[in-house]
Write a protein that holds these residues in place. Structure first.
Motif, PDB file in Angstrom:
ATOM      1  N   PHE A 217       0.830  -1.201   0.000  1.00 50.43           N
ATOM      2  CA  PHE A 217       0.000   0.000   0.000  1.00 50.43           C
ATOM      3  C   PHE A 217       0.866   1.254   0.000  1.00 50.43           C
ATOM      4  N   TYR A 218       0.472   2.242  -0.815  1.00 49.23           N
ATOM      5  CA  TYR A 218       1.121   3.546  -0.748  1.00 49.23           C
ATOM      6  C   TYR A 218       0.901   4.108   0.658  1.00 49.23           C
ATOM      7  N   GLY A 219       1.969   4.564   1.282  1.00 54.67           N
ATOM      8  CA  GLY A 219       1.880   5.099   2.637  1.00 54.67           C
ATOM      9  C   GLY A 219       2.278   4.102   3.695  1.00 54.67           C
ATOM     10  N   LYS A 220       2.052   2.817   3.426  1.00 51.50           N
ATOM     11  CA  LYS A 220       2.442   1.767   4.374  1.00 51.50           C
ATOM     12  C   LYS A 220       3.783   1.158   3.987  1.00 51.50           C
ATOM     13  N   ASN A 221       3.871   0.663   2.767  1.00 49.20           N
ATOM     14  CA  ASN A 221       5.093  -0.022   2.321  1.00 49.20           C
ATOM     15  C   ASN A 221       5.987   0.849   1.449  1.00 49.20           C
ATOM     16  N   TYR A 222       5.400   1.840   0.816  1.00 47.70           N
ATOM     17  CA  TYR A 222       6.190   2.745  -0.026  1.00 47.70           C
ATOM     18  C   TYR A 222       5.530   4.105  -0.062  1.00 47.70           C
ATOM     19  N   LYS A 223       6.328   5.137  -0.257  1.00 44.83           N
ATOM     20  CA  LYS A 223       5.770   6.489  -0.332  1.00 44.83           C
ATOM     21  C   LYS A 223       6.843   7.487  -0.756  1.00 44.83           C
ATOM     22  N   ILE A 224       6.379   8.657  -1.167  1.00 45.37           N
ATOM     23  CA  ILE A 224       7.254   9.790  -1.430  1.00 45.37           C
ATOM     24  C   ILE A 224       7.413  10.536  -0.107  1.00 45.37           C
ATOM     25  N   ILE A 225       8.655  10.742   0.345  1.00 38.39           N
ATOM     26  CA  ILE A 225       8.827  11.411   1.639  1.00 38.39           C
ATOM     27  C   ILE A 225       9.274  12.863   1.486  1.00 38.39           C
ATOM     28  N   LYS A 226       9.804  13.205   0.290  1.00 44.38           N
ATOM     29  CA  LYS A 226      10.201  14.585   0.064  1.00 44.38           C
ATOM     30  C   LYS A 226      10.350  14.848  -1.423  1.00 44.38           C
ATOM     31  N   ILE A 227       9.827  15.985  -1.886  1.00 47.45           N
ATOM     32  CA  ILE A 227       9.961  16.367  -3.294  1.00 47.45           C
ATOM     33  C   ILE A 227      10.852  17.608  -3.376  1.00 47.45           C
ATOM     34  N   ASN A 228      11.940  17.471  -4.088  1.00 43.89           N
ATOM     35  CA  ASN A 228      12.867  18.578  -4.287  1.00 43.89           C
ATOM     36  C   ASN A 228      12.650  19.187  -5.670  1.00 43.89           C
ATOM     37  N   LYS A 229      13.512  20.127  -6.049  1.00 45.02           N
ATOM     38  CA  LYS A 229      13.354  20.814  -7.329  1.00 45.02           C
ATOM     39  C   LYS A 229      13.460  19.850  -8.509  1.00 45.02           C
ATOM     40  N   ASN A 230      14.470  18.991  -8.515  1.00 48.37           N
ATOM     41  CA  ASN A 230      14.719  18.105  -9.658  1.00 48.37           C
ATOM     42  C   ASN A 230      14.567  16.624  -9.340  1.00 48.37           C
ATOM     43  N   ASN A 231      14.331  16.291  -8.065  1.00 45.36           N
ATOM     44  CA  ASN A 231      14.241  14.884  -7.702  1.00 45.36           C
ATOM     45  C   ASN A 231      13.296  14.681  -6.519  1.00 45.36           C
ATOM     46  N   PHE A 232      13.109  13.447  -6.132  1.00 44.32           N
ATOM     47  CA  PHE A 232      12.264  13.152  -4.976  1.00 44.32           C
ATOM     48  C   PHE A 232      12.838  11.967  -4.213  1.00 44.32           C
ATOM     49  N   GLU A 233      12.566  11.934  -2.922  1.00 45.10           N
ATOM     50  CA  GLU A 233      13.032  10.849  -2.063  1.00 45.10           C
ATOM     51  C   GLU A 233      11.929   9.806  -1.949  1.00 45.10           C
ATOM     52  N   PHE A 234      12.293   8.598  -2.285  1.00 42.39           N
ATOM     53  CA  PHE A 234      11.339   7.487  -2.320  1.00 42.39           C
ATOM     54  C   PHE A 234      11.710   6.485  -1.234  1.00 42.39           C
ATOM     55  N   LYS A 235      10.728   6.083  -0.446  1.00 43.35           N
ATOM     56  CA  LYS A 235      10.965   5.107   0.617  1.00 43.35           C
ATOM     57  C   LYS A 235      10.199   3.830   0.353  1.00 43.35           C
ATOM     58  N   PHE A 236      10.916   2.707   0.319  1.00 43.14           N
ATOM     59  CA  PHE A 236      10.288   1.393   0.168  1.00 43.14           C
ATOM     60  C   PHE A 236      10.669   0.577   1.393  1.00 43.14           C
ATOM     61  N   ASN A 237       9.649   0.209   2.183  1.00 41.79           N
ATOM     62  CA  ASN A 237       9.884  -0.404   3.484  1.00 41.79           C
ATOM     63  C   ASN A 237      10.822   0.507   4.284  1.00 41.79           C
ATOM     64  N   LYS A 238      12.028   0.086   4.608  1.00 40.49           N
ATOM     65  CA  LYS A 238      12.904   0.928   5.440  1.00 40.49           C
ATOM     66  C   LYS A 238      14.006   1.618   4.644  1.00 40.49           C
ATOM     67  N   LYS A 239      14.080   1.359   3.342  1.00 39.21           N
ATOM     68  CA  LYS A 239      15.147   1.928   2.529  1.00 39.21           C
ATOM     69  C   LYS A 239      14.667   3.172   1.785  1.00 39.21           C
ATOM     70  N   THR A 240      15.519   4.204   1.767  1.00 37.35           N
ATOM     71  CA  THR A 240      15.204   5.449   1.070  1.00 37.35           C
ATOM     72  C   THR A 240      16.191   5.661  -0.066  1.00 37.35           C
ATOM     73  N   LYS A 241      15.657   6.031  -1.257  1.00 37.31           N
ATOM     74  CA  LYS A 241      16.493   6.285  -2.433  1.00 37.31           C
ATOM     75  C   LYS A 241      16.068   7.595  -3.093  1.00 37.31           C
ATOM     76  N   LEU A 242      16.980   8.174  -3.848  1.00 35.20           N
ATOM     77  CA  LEU A 242      16.711   9.421  -4.564  1.00 35.20           C
ATOM     78  C   LEU A 242      16.453   9.125  -6.036  1.00 35.20           C
ATOM     79  N   PHE A 243      15.349   9.651  -6.567  1.00 33.36           N
ATOM     80  CA  PHE A 243      15.014   9.464  -7.978  1.00 33.36           C
ATOM     81  C   PHE A 243      14.781  10.811  -8.642  1.00 33.36           C
TER      82      PHE A 243
END
Length: 419
Positions: A217-243
């Protein structure tokens, strides 16, 4: 002059008195005569939802192709030509192959009653069975439970994008009923991904979807945690990546791309090799024509958006406010849509409205009906006869912004003159 394929497609429309008649019985009988091609499809990703199906499909397809996989896709409706609906091995179906398959299916059907979407879906299944691709992405046409694509017995993923009110005459007049219809595709699949929803829809989904470890579910297992000018921080379970942010316009496309990234994260854990850098580039480079697409034409800026329901109008209005623009609206809409509610959402952010009949669409609002709605909403309305007259406006205006919306059919018919 119409091509052989166009003539045949028009013939197929006449096989059933109702253009939309949700049932799986007619298609089941035809597929049996065709030796059940739907039982031998590539690994299938099935997508249902009110909005976001097309762009989510496009993100996922681009991720798979960028990572070296071959991919088929079934998409509806099309913008310019029917071939766009069937993707084989990463490319639109060849016209000759499409024509031969449609002729074969029509012959086997023997003029038995069947809807246009059902018989063309049968043809698509034949092509997908023969493709040899690694994956198939199936987009539902309408609803889910009784949609022709839902005749497939099993799939790898079921994905539910944003759900809101639309097609109430077929799916039910409450959000609860519509959610139930969309969730009809969640069957015999290994994984289910639920995209971002309203709180009300989330409550219904939580009750209806079993709490399996394979539900994401969006919000439970994955979500966008921050939106920047050119990218966004994506969290899946406990791992966060920049896209990188997608090139597609609209903040909601970041949410749709996050659903595609969640898909990529899940299949990586089950033997499928995907590279984060390639996935990131795929998200950034994905295009999806006719959805907040911006073109330059004759010194004008033309915004093309196929929004046709209230949720789409809200997102379109958000885009106009963020861009701080008030375009001239070119508008046409099918009669099964809520025209007054749609226009009410965007009226403050448009200069005036140019009303047009959608060419070759019998079930579209006439210009006098659009004008009547405009009067009730105090929107300045001008009647336009046809597309050539619209093109004259593009030539006469200087550095103006135009917005074409209300129907993907209208967007497609005008877009072909702009590219």
């Amino acid at each position: 002059m119409k091509s052989k394929t166009e003539k045949l497609l028009n013939e197929l429309i006449t096989l059933h008195p109702k253009y939309i008649d949700l049932s799986l019985e007619r298609l089941n009988k035809l597929l049996l005569k065709l030796s059940n091609p739907h039982l031998n499809l590539p690994k299938t990703i099935h997508i249902a939802g009110t909005n976001g199906k097309g762009s989510t499909q496009s993100f996922i397809r681009n991720i798979l192709v960028s990572n070296g996989y071959t991919c088929d896709a079934y998409i509806s409706p099309h913008l310019s030509n029917f071939n766009e609906r069937i993707i084989l091995n990463n490319k639109e179906v060849n016209t000759n192959k499409l024509l031969k398959t449609l002729e074969f299916v029509k012959k086997i059907n023997s003029n038995n009653p069947i809807t246009f979407f059902e018989i063309t879906t049968a043809a698509a299944f034949i092509l997908f069975e023969r493709s040899g691709s690694d994956f198939l992405i199936l987009e539902t046409g309408l609803g889910g439970r009784l949609d022709a694509t839902n005749i497939i017995p099993k799939k790898l993923f079921s994905i539910i994008t944003s759900i809101s009110l639309d097609h109430q005459e077929f799916l039910g007049d409450t959000i609860n009923k519509i959610v139930k219809e969309k969730l009809g595709i969640v069957k015999n699949n290994q994984f289910t991904i639920i995209g971002k929803q309203t709180n009300k829809v989330n409550k219904i989904l939580n009750k209806r979807v079993s709490k399996s470890k394979n539900n994401y579910f969006y919000g439970k297992n994955y979500k966008i945690i921050k939106i920047n000018k050119n990218n966004f921080e994506f969290k899946f379970n406990k791992k966060t990546k920049l896209f990188s942010k997608p090139s597609l316009n609209g903040e909601f496309q970041i949410e749709n791309s996050s659903t595609a990234i969640a898909f990529a994260e899940i299949i990586k854990n089950y033997g499928f090799k995907l590279n984060d850098k390639l996935t990131n580039k795929a998200i950034k480079d994905t295009s999806w024509p006719g959805r907040l697409e911006v073109l330059n034409f004759k010194n004008n800026t033309i915004i093309l958006d196929g929004s046709h329901n209230i949720d789409g109008a809200k997102k379109l209005n958000q885009f106009l406010e963020m861009q701080k623009i008030k375009p001239i609206l070119i508008f046409g809409m099918l009669k099964n849509k809520k025209i007054d509610l749609f226009l009410k959402k965007i009226k403050k952010n448009i200069k005036k409205l140019l009303a047009i009949n959608i060419p070759d669409e019998k079930n579209a609002f006439k210009v006098y009906e659009i004008n009547r709605s405009c009067k009730s909403l105090s929107i300045n309305c001008e009647k336009i006869k046809n597309i050539p007259d619209i093109l004259k406006h593009f030539k006469n205006e200087k550095k103006e912004v135009f917005l074409i919306t209300g129907s993907l059919y209208l967007v497609g018919k005008i877009r072909r003159y702009l590219i």
